[in-house]
Design a protein around this motif. Structure first.
Motif, PDB file in Angstrom:
ATOM      1  N   HIS A  62       0.848  -0.971   0.076  1.00  0.00           N
ATOM      2  CA  HIS A  62       0.123  -0.008  -0.170  1.00  0.00           C
ATOM      3  C   HIS A  62       0.844   1.397   0.051  1.00  0.00           C
ATOM      4  O   HIS A  62       1.342   1.548  -1.028  1.00  0.00           O
ATOM      5  CB  HIS A  62      -0.873  -0.170   1.015  1.00  0.00           C
ATOM      6  CG  HIS A  62      -1.974  -1.023   0.881  1.00  0.00           C
ATOM      7  ND1 HIS A  62      -1.785  -2.280   1.235  1.00  0.00           N
ATOM      8  CD2 HIS A  62      -3.285  -0.990   0.481  1.00  0.00           C
ATOM      9  CE1 HIS A  62      -3.055  -2.973   0.983  1.00  0.00           C
ATOM     10  NE2 HIS A  62      -4.024  -2.155   0.425  1.00  0.00           N
ATOM     11  N   GLN A  69       2.236   3.537   9.864  1.00  0.00           N
ATOM     12  CA  GLN A  69       1.315   3.797  10.769  1.00  0.00           C
ATOM     13  C   GLN A  69       0.587   2.484  10.935  1.00  0.00           C
ATOM     14  O   GLN A  69       0.075   2.295  12.040  1.00  0.00           O
ATOM     15  CB  GLN A  69       0.345   4.828  10.413  1.00  0.00           C
ATOM     16  CG  GLN A  69       1.346   6.218  10.908  1.00  0.00           C
ATOM     17  CD  GLN A  69       0.840   7.396  10.154  1.00  0.00           C
ATOM     18  OE1 GLN A  69      -0.318   7.440   9.465  1.00  0.00           O
ATOM     19  NE2 GLN A  69       1.710   8.422  10.079  1.00  0.00           N
ATOM     20  N   THR A  70       0.249   1.902  10.031  1.00  0.00           N
ATOM     21  CA  THR A  70      -0.530   0.661   9.919  1.00  0.00           C
ATOM     22  C   THR A  70       0.343  -0.637   9.510  1.00  0.00           C
ATOM     23  O   THR A  70       1.585  -0.230   8.917  1.00  0.00           O
ATOM     24  CB  THR A  70      -1.698   0.594   9.144  1.00  0.00           C
ATOM     25  OG1 THR A  70      -1.438   0.427   7.995  1.00  0.00           O
ATOM     26  CG2 THR A  70      -2.611   1.772   9.347  1.00  0.00           C
ATOM     27  N   THR A  71       0.044  -1.770   9.733  1.00  0.00           N
ATOM     28  CA  THR A  71       0.486  -2.882   8.973  1.00  0.00           C
ATOM     29  C   THR A  71       0.568  -2.751   7.396  1.00  0.00           C
ATOM     30  O   THR A  71       1.295  -3.679   6.559  1.00  0.00           O
ATOM     31  CB  THR A  71       0.070  -4.173   9.722  1.00  0.00           C
ATOM     32  OG1 THR A  71      -1.189  -4.518   9.393  1.00  0.00           O
ATOM     33  CG2 THR A  71       0.290  -4.390  11.060  1.00  0.00           C
ATOM     34  N   ASP A  72      -0.212  -2.133   7.164  1.00  0.00           N
ATOM     35  CA  ASP A  72      -0.184  -2.228   5.411  1.00  0.00           C
ATOM     36  C   ASP A  72       1.093  -1.050   5.005  1.00  0.00           C
ATOM     37  O   ASP A  72       1.057  -1.221   3.671  1.00  0.00           O
ATOM     38  CB  ASP A  72      -1.620  -1.453   5.121  1.00  0.00           C
ATOM     39  CG  ASP A  72      -2.606  -2.351   5.018  1.00  0.00           C
ATOM     40  OD1 ASP A  72      -2.350  -3.878   4.961  1.00  0.00           O
ATOM     41  OD2 ASP A  72      -3.517  -2.082   4.815  1.00  0.00           O
ATOM     42  N   ASP A  73       1.409  -0.209   5.778  1.00  0.00           N
ATOM     43  CA  ASP A  73       2.554   0.670   5.328  1.00  0.00           C
ATOM     44  C   ASP A  73       3.833  -0.072   5.510  1.00  0.00           C
ATOM     45  O   ASP A  73       4.080  -0.781   6.149  1.00  0.00           O
ATOM     46  CB  ASP A  73       2.466   1.895   6.294  1.00  0.00           C
ATOM     47  CG  ASP A  73       1.419   2.840   5.979  1.00  0.00           C
ATOM     48  OD1 ASP A  73       0.665   2.644   5.053  1.00  0.00           O
ATOM     49  OD2 ASP A  73       1.314   3.633   7.003  1.00  0.00           O
ATOM     50  N   LYS A 277       0.133 -10.152   1.382  1.00  0.00           N
ATOM     51  CA  LYS A 277       0.535  -9.015   1.968  1.00  0.00           C
ATOM     52  C   LYS A 277       2.096  -9.091   2.274  1.00  0.00           C
ATOM     53  O   LYS A 277       2.392 -10.085   2.689  1.00  0.00           O
ATOM     54  CB  LYS A 277      -0.132  -8.749   3.467  1.00  0.00           C
ATOM     55  CG  LYS A 277      -0.059  -7.785   4.335  1.00  0.00           C
ATOM     56  CD  LYS A 277      -0.952  -7.416   5.275  1.00  0.00           C
ATOM     57  CE  LYS A 277      -0.594  -6.644   6.441  1.00  0.00           C
ATOM     58  NZ  LYS A 277      -1.783  -6.333   7.291  1.00  0.00           N
TER      59      LYS A 277
END
Ligand SMILES: [Zn+2]
Length: 335
Positions: A62, A69-73, A277
């Motif tokens: 992402h 800041q999130t586990t997507d970053d 992911k």
């Protein structure tokens, strides 16, 4: 003119005795050559343990930001390390469009990987006033790693929403999309408003997908051929993601949680292709994110896609034959 030319050719043929012995010989030679070619290709495929029915990791990023800041970053440093691992483990990127089309043109012994980026954020692509990607954006890092490793192609797919890399001015949106196109990246559809499509009407689904597809086309003269579904959720009928009045996709990608079947394999489903992911083996990612799956693929080479280096064949060990999709039988090269 055509008639005169045709007459000349006929005359030319008539003036020579057909040499049937020679013709037969040539035919036999051609057959032998094809056979020898196939034998050589089979031998070459066996040598690199080609497995073109094996699984392909489709990785999902992402934002690439300095302070995740999130586990997507992922941070730029983490993203560099993600790519360096792929280089080290003999993965070569292809686009999502190439994967679903079965156009997996990578060197013998290498493994395809699909790099995908969702949500069209500025951290993926921002151009400076000279039209050059800003340092530490995803595209800048992709190019940087590719420059360090000759032969490693920086192919990737960007799944675009109305966010358009943070650009609101039409010309700037066009600049971003045209830059991707000119640099060999794929522009994919991620729906206009990033809504969960599950449970919505066919009309709403088609509108969400069709309007952004049309916008992408009017800005970059490209029609997306693949889509990534927001949250990985398929509409009530999964085919709605593939085909609508205004679009025709060859593949729809999900959000989790396993490597994807090869497009030549029976288990491949164009309407629901899993992605992975990108994250270390911790918490929710202990088993089902990229670090864990790359470990697994490394220790299970018979499950992983390995190329024979010939884009015109589908090579695999004989015992895998039952997994071949019938439509690819013509190109099959079992060994
Ligand atoms: Zn998304």
């Amino acid at each position: 003119m055509g008639l005169v030319a045709a007459a000349a050719i006929v005359t030319g043929c008539d003036s020579q005795q057909p040499d049937t012995a020679k013709l037969t010989d040539t035919k036999a030679n051609a057959a032998a050559r094809i056979k020898a070619g196939k034998a050589a290709r089979t031998k070459a495929a066996a040598k690199v343990k080609a497995n073109e029915l094996g699984q392909i990791p489709v990785l999902m990023w992402h934002r690439i930001v300095p302070k995740p800041q999130t586990t997507d970053d992922r941070s730029p440093e983490q993203f560099r390390a993600d790519l360096e691992r792929l280089v080290r483990e003999d993965y070569v990127p292809i686009t999502a469009a190439e994967m679903v089309a079965g156009k997996i043109n990578i060197p013998a012994g290498k493994h395809p990987v699909v790099l995908t980026f969702d949500d069209s954020s500025p951290s993926q692509l921002t151009l400076n006033e000279m039209g050059v990607p800003q340092k530490d954006t995803a595209v800048a890092i992709l190019k940087e790693v590719a420059a360090k490793h000759p032969g490693w192609r920086p192919a990737a797919t960007f799944y675009v929403t109305r966010d358009m890399f943070g650009k609101t001015v039409r010309e700037e949106q066009a600049q971003a999309l045209l830059w991707l196109k000119d640099n060999g990246f794929e522009i994919g559809n991620h729906t206009r408003d990033h809504l969960n499509l599950r449970g919505r009407s066919q009309k709403e689904v088609e509108e969400q997908i069709g309007t952004i597809g049309k916008q992408i086309n009017s800005l970059s003269y490209t029609n997306p051929t693949t889509i990534a579904l927001p949250y990985g959720n398929q509409p009530r009928k999964k085919e709605w993601a593939l085909r609508g009045k205004q679009y025709n996709h060859q593949g729809a990608f999900l959000a989790g949680y396993t490597p994807a079947p090869a497009p030549f394999s029976k288990s491949f489903d164009a309407a629901g292709i899993p992605r992975i992911k990108v994250m270390e083996k911790k918490g929710d990612c202990a088993q089902f994110c990229s670090a864990a799956w790359l470990d697994w693929l490394k220790s299970n080479p018979d499950m992983r896609y390995t190329s024979d280096g010939d884009v015109s064949t589908v090579a695999y060990p004989k015992y895998k034959a039952p997994y071949l999709r019938k439509s690819f039988a013509t190109w099959s090269l079992p060994y």
